[in-house]
Design an enzyme around this catalytic site. Structure first.
Site, PDB file in Angstrom:
ATOM      1  N   ASP A 186       0.852  -1.189   0.000  1.00 20.75           N
ATOM      2  CA  ASP A 186       0.000   0.000   0.000  1.00 20.75           C
ATOM      3  C   ASP A 186       0.888   1.238   0.000  1.00 20.75           C
ATOM      4  O   ASP A 186       1.557   1.534   0.985  1.00 20.75           O
ATOM      5  CB  ASP A 186      -0.916  -0.026   1.232  1.00 20.75           C
ATOM      6  CG  ASP A 186      -1.845   1.179   1.262  1.00 20.75           C
ATOM      7  OD1 ASP A 186      -1.813   2.001   0.313  1.00 20.75           O
ATOM      8  OD2 ASP A 186      -2.603   1.299   2.240  1.00 20.75           O
ATOM      9  N   LEU A 187       0.865   1.965  -1.096  1.00 20.45           N
ATOM     10  CA  LEU A 187       1.754   3.126  -1.218  1.00 20.45           C
ATOM     11  C   LEU A 187       1.366   4.258  -0.271  1.00 20.45           C
ATOM     12  O   LEU A 187       2.138   5.186  -0.058  1.00 20.45           O
ATOM     13  CB  LEU A 187       1.757   3.637  -2.666  1.00 20.45           C
ATOM     14  CG  LEU A 187       2.353   2.687  -3.702  1.00 20.45           C
ATOM     15  CD1 LEU A 187       2.236   3.288  -5.102  1.00 20.45           C
ATOM     16  CD2 LEU A 187       3.812   2.374  -3.397  1.00 20.45           C
ATOM     17  N   ALA A 198      -1.378   5.387  -9.370  1.00 17.34           N
ATOM     18  CA  ALA A 198      -2.053   6.666  -9.118  1.00 17.34           C
ATOM     19  C   ALA A 198      -3.537   6.394  -8.931  1.00 17.34           C
ATOM     20  O   ALA A 198      -4.031   5.318  -9.282  1.00 17.34           O
ATOM     21  CB  ALA A 198      -1.868   7.613 -10.312  1.00 17.34           C
ATOM     22  N   THR A 216       0.624  13.897 -16.307  1.00 18.89           N
ATOM     23  CA  THR A 216      -0.510  13.975 -17.234  1.00 18.89           C
ATOM     24  C   THR A 216      -0.565  15.311 -17.974  1.00 18.89           C
ATOM     25  O   THR A 216      -0.103  16.337 -17.451  1.00 18.89           O
ATOM     26  CB  THR A 216      -1.818  13.785 -16.431  1.00 18.89           C
ATOM     27  OG1 THR A 216      -2.940  14.027 -17.285  1.00 18.89           O
ATOM     28  CG2 THR A 216      -1.918  14.765 -15.276  1.00 18.89           C
ATOM     29  N   ASP A 217      -1.199  15.289 -19.150  1.00 17.92           N
ATOM     30  CA  ASP A 217      -1.464  16.536 -19.883  1.00 17.92           C
ATOM     31  C   ASP A 217      -2.444  17.420 -19.117  1.00 17.92           C
ATOM     32  O   ASP A 217      -2.533  18.627 -19.362  1.00 17.92           O
ATOM     33  CB  ASP A 217      -1.988  16.226 -21.303  1.00 17.92           C
ATOM     34  CG  ASP A 217      -3.155  15.248 -21.337  1.00 17.92           C
ATOM     35  OD1 ASP A 217      -3.626  14.818 -20.268  1.00 17.92           O
ATOM     36  OD2 ASP A 217      -3.606  14.905 -22.452  1.00 17.92           O
ATOM     37  N   TYR A 262      -7.738  16.239  -9.974  1.00 16.60           N
ATOM     38  CA  TYR A 262      -6.767  15.237 -10.443  1.00 16.60           C
ATOM     39  C   TYR A 262      -5.517  15.923 -11.000  1.00 16.60           C
ATOM     40  O   TYR A 262      -4.387  15.604 -10.612  1.00 16.60           O
ATOM     41  CB  TYR A 262      -7.418  14.351 -11.502  1.00 16.60           C
ATOM     42  CG  TYR A 262      -6.451  13.443 -12.236  1.00 16.60           C
ATOM     43  CD1 TYR A 262      -5.864  12.354 -11.610  1.00 16.60           C
ATOM     44  CD2 TYR A 262      -6.128  13.692 -13.574  1.00 16.60           C
ATOM     45  CE1 TYR A 262      -4.974  11.531 -12.298  1.00 16.60           C
ATOM     46  CE2 TYR A 262      -5.247  12.875 -14.267  1.00 16.60           C
ATOM     47  CZ  TYR A 262      -4.674  11.800 -13.622  1.00 16.60           C
ATOM     48  OH  TYR A 262      -3.795  10.995 -14.301  1.00 16.60           O
ATOM     49  N   LYS A 312      -1.611  15.839  -9.561  1.00 16.43           N
ATOM     50  CA  LYS A 312      -0.463  15.395 -10.370  1.00 16.43           C
ATOM     51  C   LYS A 312       0.587  16.504 -10.446  1.00 16.43           C
ATOM     52  O   LYS A 312       1.788  16.238 -10.447  1.00 16.43           O
ATOM     53  CB  LYS A 312      -0.915  14.966 -11.768  1.00 16.43           C
ATOM     54  CG  LYS A 312      -1.853  13.767 -11.793  1.00 16.43           C
ATOM     55  CD  LYS A 312      -1.250  12.476 -11.271  1.00 16.43           C
ATOM     56  CE  LYS A 312      -0.375  11.797 -12.289  1.00 16.43           C
ATOM     57  NZ  LYS A 312       0.022  10.423 -11.841  1.00 16.43           N
TER      58      LYS A 312
HETATM   59  N1  LIG Z   1      -4.895   6.089 -18.293  1.00 24.76           N
HETATM   60  C1  LIG Z   1      -4.696   7.251 -18.893  1.00 24.76           C
HETATM   61  O1  LIG Z   1      -5.304   7.544 -19.951  1.00 24.76           O
HETATM   62  C2  LIG Z   1      -3.690   8.223 -18.330  1.00 24.76           C
HETATM   63  C3  LIG Z   1      -3.544   9.482 -18.953  1.00 24.76           C
HETATM   64  C4  LIG Z   1      -2.572  10.369 -18.466  1.00 24.76           C
HETATM   65  C5  LIG Z   1      -1.782  10.016 -17.375  1.00 24.76           C
HETATM   66  N2  LIG Z   1      -1.963   8.797 -16.767  1.00 24.76           N
HETATM   67  C6  LIG Z   1      -1.085   8.452 -15.647  1.00 24.76           C
HETATM   68  O2  LIG Z   1      -0.436   7.251 -16.004  1.00 24.76           O
HETATM   69  C7  LIG Z   1      -0.187   6.466 -14.819  1.00 24.76           C
HETATM   70  C8  LIG Z   1      -0.732   5.059 -15.040  1.00 24.76           C
HETATM   71  O3  LIG Z   1      -2.145   5.140 -15.217  1.00 24.76           O
HETATM   72  P1  LIG Z   1      -3.012   3.827 -15.498  1.00 24.76           P
HETATM   73  O4  LIG Z   1      -4.160   4.242 -16.343  1.00 24.76           O
HETATM   74  O5  LIG Z   1      -2.111   2.729 -15.895  1.00 24.76           O
HETATM   75  O6  LIG Z   1      -3.587   3.552 -14.035  1.00 24.76           O
HETATM   76  P2  LIG Z   1      -4.532   2.313 -13.582  1.00 24.76           P
HETATM   77  O7  LIG Z   1      -4.711   1.343 -14.689  1.00 24.76           O
HETATM   78  O8  LIG Z   1      -5.736   2.918 -12.950  1.00 24.76           O
HETATM   79  O9  LIG Z   1      -3.648   1.618 -12.456  1.00 24.76           O
HETATM   80  C9  LIG Z   1      -3.451   2.242 -11.216  1.00 24.76           C
HETATM   81  C10 LIG Z   1      -2.452   1.409 -10.443  1.00 24.76           C
HETATM   82  O10 LIG Z   1      -2.238   2.054  -9.168  1.00 24.76           O
HETATM   83  C11 LIG Z   1      -2.308   1.046  -8.165  1.00 24.76           C
HETATM   84  N3  LIG Z   1      -2.692   1.603  -6.884  1.00 24.76           N
HETATM   85  C12 LIG Z   1      -3.792   2.334  -6.608  1.00 24.76           C
HETATM   86  N4  LIG Z   1      -3.808   2.650  -5.293  1.00 24.76           N
HETATM   87  C13 LIG Z   1      -2.691   2.082  -4.741  1.00 24.76           C
HETATM   88  C14 LIG Z   1      -2.152   2.036  -3.424  1.00 24.76           C
HETATM   89  N5  LIG Z   1      -2.740   2.659  -2.369  1.00 24.76           N
HETATM   90  N6  LIG Z   1      -1.001   1.353  -3.218  1.00 24.76           N
HETATM   91  C15 LIG Z   1      -0.394   0.719  -4.252  1.00 24.76           C
HETATM   92  N7  LIG Z   1      -0.841   0.744  -5.524  1.00 24.76           N
HETATM   93  C16 LIG Z   1      -1.997   1.415  -5.755  1.00 24.76           C
HETATM   94  C17 LIG Z   1      -3.343   0.080  -8.684  1.00 24.76           C
HETATM   95  O11 LIG Z   1      -3.225  -1.139  -7.958  1.00 24.76           O
HETATM   96  P3  LIG Z   1      -4.522  -2.151  -7.849  1.00 24.76           P
HETATM   97  O12 LIG Z   1      -4.908  -2.442  -9.265  1.00 24.76           O
HETATM   98  O13 LIG Z   1      -3.979  -3.341  -7.161  1.00 24.76           O
HETATM   99  O14 LIG Z   1      -5.577  -1.420  -7.101  1.00 24.76           O
HETATM  100  C18 LIG Z   1      -2.925  -0.013 -10.147  1.00 24.76           C
HETATM  101  O15 LIG Z   1      -1.843  -0.897 -10.293  1.00 24.76           O
HETATM  102  C19 LIG Z   1      -0.824   7.229 -13.668  1.00 24.76           C
HETATM  103  O16 LIG Z   1       0.168   7.993 -13.042  1.00 24.76           O
HETATM  104  C20 LIG Z   1      -1.816   8.156 -14.346  1.00 24.76           C
HETATM  105  O17 LIG Z   1      -2.021   9.317 -13.568  1.00 24.76           O
HETATM  106  C21 LIG Z   1      -2.889   7.899 -17.224  1.00 24.76           C
END
Ligand SMILES: NC(=O)c1ccc[n+]([C@@H]2O[C@H](COP(=O)([O-])OP(=O)(O)OC[C@H]3O[C@@H](n4cnc5c(N)ncnc54)[C@H](OP(=O)(O)O)[C@@H]3O)[C@@H](O)[C@H]2O)c1
Length: 304
Positions: A42-43, A66, A107-108, A131, A135
């Site tokens: 747990d981060l 995140a 993020t953008d 959000y 970030k």
């Molecule tokens: N998706 C997009 O379109 C997008 C766009 C711009 C930027 N981003 C950035 O890119 C990065 C990756 O995004 P993503 O879409 O891959 O995210 P995601 O699929 O929602 O995955 C989030 C990850 O964070 C973990 N997490 C959440 N709470 C936690 C906690 N308390 N302790 C440890 N781990 C925790 C989750 O673990 P569990 O699954 O086990 O809960 C999961 O592995 C993020 O920084 C996001 O802000 C994403």
């Protein structure tokens, strides 16, 4: 690396396999077939994070975890701050103590979309949403907290995720296959990127001498509507329930940034990994699968 069970983290792990001695951490969802060591951590538990890092002693920390759902972050600001800001600060301080490099994914949405031209890395951020604000605060914690850091700002991510519902294409496909109405804006612009391209670019960047902020986004500016239509046509989903809308017709609080085009010239100059636009990425798919990993970096550090 954090976020091992997430959309982006799972692609980073796949590309790092065999080249990095990887420890992936997740919170609640254990991803199947993870190519490396995998643990629940747990981060938000700063003491546990410090202790595990002191034990593992990584040379590189890739921070993909995140609260990445912007609507949920708006509804649950305390949780968003704890995970997006405080946990990032904990990792930044640990990276400094251990002499590790930290790559933070941002993020953008740190920009307001009102510039009227592509954003470069030095443009002043001005987030409209909670959000985006968290970030940005996390970016500031990275800059202040550790010595060797990379901030990779990205845009909408497409591609398969371990849960099957995190990629932009996965979310749209689920809605269209269920016949749900999907409103897509014709006047909200982004630069989507595939999770594979983004993961490869991140690993190449992490393995290079570069530090600082990089815009890792796809090289094509598209409206939400154009993105949706391209995905639907490529995957053969009915577009009948897609409705073209203007942001002017749908009041939103906070408002959506209208034109979030990030200039990725600095990254394209620094990296061999192509940052393809969505049209090119879709054209190169074989069948209906994202498949094939592009080649990534060489000579990685020992542990990540
Ligand atoms: N998706 C997009 O379109 C997008 C766009 C711009 C930027 N981003 C950035 O890119 C990065 C990756 O995004 P993503 O879409 O891959 O995210 P995601 O699929 O929602 O995955 C989030 C990850 O964070 C973990 N997490 C959440 N709470 C936690 C906690 N308390 N302790 C440890 N781990 C925790 C989750 O673990 P569990 O699954 O086990 O809960 C999961 O592995 C993020 O920084 C996001 O802000 C994403």
């Amino acid at each position: 690396m954090t976020g091992a069970s997430g959309l982006l983290g799972s692609h980073v792990a796949r590309r790092a396999a065999g080249r990095f001695d990887t420890l992936g951490v997740f919170q609640s969802f254990q991803p199947p077939d993870f190519p490396g060591r995998l643990e629940s951590l747990d981060l938000a538990d700063a003491a546990a994070v410090r202790s595990r890092l002191d034990d593992f002693r990584p040379e590189l920390i890739i921070h993909c975890a995140a609260l990445a759902d912007a609507d949920r972050a708006q509804r649950e600001p305390d949780l968003a701050r704890r995970l997006n800001v405080d946990a990032t600060a904990t990792l930044a301080q640990a990276a400094r103590r251990l002499g590790a490099k930290l790559l933070f994914v941002s993020t953008d949405l740190v920009f307001d979309g009102r510039k009227g031209a592509p954003y470069v890395e030095d443009d002043p951020p001005c987030p409209l949403s909670l959000y985006g604000q968290t970030k940005l605060e996390a970016e500031q914690a990275v800059r202040a907290g550790c010595d060797a850091w990379l901030i990779a700002r990205t845009s909408l991510i497409v591609g398969p995720s371990p849960r099957g519902n995190r990629g932009l294409d996965e979310k749209l496909g689920l809605a269209l296959r269920e016949g749900r109405a999907v409103k897509l804006f014709v006047d909200e612009f982004r630069c989507p990127i595939t999770a594979g391209d983004l993961a490869a670019a991140m690993l190449e960047l992490a393995d290079s001498p570069h530090t600082g902020v990089f815009h890792l986004v796809g090289s094509e500016r598209l409206s939400r509507y154009e993105i949706g239509m391209r995905l639907a046509r490529r995957f053969g989903w009915s577009t009948e329930t897609i409705e073209a809308k203007s942001t002017r017709d749908v009041p939103m609080n906070p408002p959506r940034p209208a034109d979030l085009v990030l200039d990725n010239a600095k990254a394209r100059q620094a990296l061999k990994t192509p940052l393809r636009g969505l049209t090119d990425a879709l054209a190169s798919l074989s069948g209906n699968s994202w498949g094939g990993c592009p080649p990534a970096c060489s000579s990685p550090p020992a542990s990540a």
